[in-house]
Design a protein around this motif. Structure first.
Motif, PDB file in Angstrom:
ATOM      1  N   ALA A 195       8.902 -31.605 -49.596  1.00  0.00           N
ATOM      2  CA  ALA A 195       9.777 -30.604 -49.311  1.00  0.00           C
ATOM      3  C   ALA A 195       9.026 -29.246 -48.983  1.00  0.00           C
ATOM      4  N   ILE A 196       7.937 -29.066 -49.737  1.00  0.00           N
ATOM      5  CA  ILE A 196       7.185 -27.670 -49.439  1.00  0.00           C
ATOM      6  C   ILE A 196       6.682 -27.637 -48.067  1.00  0.00           C
ATOM      7  N   LYS A 197       6.499 -28.611 -47.416  1.00  0.00           N
ATOM      8  CA  LYS A 197       5.995 -28.442 -45.956  1.00  0.00           C
ATOM      9  C   LYS A 197       7.160 -28.164 -45.207  1.00  0.00           C
ATOM     10  N   LYS A 198       8.484 -28.257 -45.453  1.00  0.00           N
ATOM     11  CA  LYS A 198       9.256 -28.068 -44.810  1.00  0.00           C
ATOM     12  C   LYS A 198      10.031 -26.678 -44.788  1.00  0.00           C
ATOM     13  N   ILE A 199       9.716 -25.943 -46.030  1.00  0.00           N
ATOM     14  CA  ILE A 199      10.352 -24.627 -46.212  1.00  0.00           C
ATOM     15  C   ILE A 199       9.178 -23.694 -46.800  1.00  0.00           C
ATOM     16  N   TYR A 200       7.874 -24.127 -46.319  1.00  0.00           N
ATOM     17  CA  TYR A 200       6.714 -23.092 -46.604  1.00  0.00           C
ATOM     18  C   TYR A 200       6.513 -22.598 -47.845  1.00  0.00           C
ATOM     19  N   PHE A 201       6.170 -23.605 -48.840  1.00  0.00           N
ATOM     20  CA  PHE A 201       5.787 -22.995 -50.274  1.00  0.00           C
ATOM     21  C   PHE A 201       4.380 -23.754 -50.399  1.00  0.00           C
ATOM     22  N   GLU A 202       3.591 -23.541 -51.406  1.00  0.00           N
ATOM     23  CA  GLU A 202       2.457 -24.252 -51.903  1.00  0.00           C
ATOM     24  C   GLU A 202       2.366 -24.284 -53.350  1.00  0.00           C
ATOM     25  N   ILE A 203       2.055 -25.376 -53.785  1.00  0.00           N
ATOM     26  CA  ILE A 203       1.967 -25.529 -55.308  1.00  0.00           C
ATOM     27  C   ILE A 203       0.551 -24.775 -55.692  1.00  0.00           C
ATOM     28  N   ILE A 204       0.860 -23.752 -56.562  1.00  0.00           N
ATOM     29  CA  ILE A 204      -0.229 -22.941 -56.976  1.00  0.00           C
ATOM     30  C   ILE A 204      -1.001 -23.677 -58.356  1.00  0.00           C
ATOM     31  N   GLU A 205       0.017 -23.994 -59.259  1.00  0.00           N
ATOM     32  CA  GLU A 205      -0.682 -24.654 -60.459  1.00  0.00           C
ATOM     33  C   GLU A 205       0.352 -25.790 -61.227  1.00  0.00           C
TER      34      GLU A 205
END
Length: 234
Positions: free
Chosen positions: A183-193
């Motif tokens: 999902a993060i690839k589709k709506i431009y998020f990244e997992i920080i921690e």
């Protein structure tokens, strides 16, 4: 010594007297509220799993800024929004839920506790999103839905550079992370921690995600689509 005070001290949490008293009073209010908001009705269990479980990861793993806007999606009886608003009095909290009786309860608790930094909204998140694009610095949700679904709910509402905080249980790595990564690839998020810890016998994960780009204009989708066709797949 009061149970809540001892509990917080055991987790190396030190609060001022006002915050402590409000948390203590909130527990009494929610477990005695005439409408059933939680299966937990004992003070000690509520102190552990409604209050400590809500505030501990934020105090240990985050450094929130004052004068910011924070959204609690699907707040229910005010969890985690009310405990967080008590320990972060200089942050503006919006507690959102689609069920009217729950928002009425949250309003009652907020008034009884004299909380000045809470705004409540009785609305579906998909509708609320359309009216509040890129409004919030922070968002969270507790015991609401799968991680990728929560991400979709929060994405349009957060500013670029804003953070989403997810509380998850012991199966996060084995059952949910794969959906979130899609999902993060589709709506431009990244997992920080991804923090792993325990609240007594309960195993927990606390995930911090950052919004790194504009949410596509196709979001929010129509009501129910995030559940019916989740971004992370089925």
């Amino acid at each position: 010594m009061n149970f809540l005070l001892k509990l917080l001290e055991n987790y190396e949490i030190s609060l001022n007297e006002s915050s402590y008293n409000k948390l203590n009073n909130f527990i009494e209010l929610i477990i005695n509220y005439p409408v059933n908001l939680t299966a937990i009705k004992e003070f000690e269990l509520a102190a552990k799993y409604l209050v400590l479980d809500s505030i501990y990861p934020f105090l240990k793993y985050t450094n929130l800024k004052n004068d910011t806007n924070f959204l609690d999606i699907g707040t229910g009886g005010g969890i985690p929004g009310i405990p967080l608003s008590i320990i972060f009095p200089f942050i503006n909290f919006t507690l959102l839920d689609s069920i009217e009786k729950k928002i009425k309860a949250v309003n009652f608790f907020s008034n009884e506790l004299k909380l000045k930094n809470i705004n409540t909204v009785n609305e579906r998140v998909e509708i609320f999103s359309k009216q509040n694009i890129s409004t919030y610095d922070y968002a969270t949700a507790k015991a609401v839905s799968r991680s990728d679904i929560l991400l979709e709910y929060a994405a349009p509402l957060l500013k670029i550079g804003g953070f989403l905080f997810l509380y998850k249980g012991p199966t996060y790595i084995s059952d949910e992370k794969k959906y979130l990564e899609k999902a993060i690839k589709k709506i431009y998020f990244e997992i920080i921690e991804e923090f792993h810890y325990n609240v007594f016998e309960k195993e927990r994960y606390f995930i911090i995600l950052k919004k790194i780009g504009e949410t596509p204009s196709s979001f929010p989708r129509k009501i129910g689509m995030a559940l019916k066709k989740p971004l992370g797949g089925i």
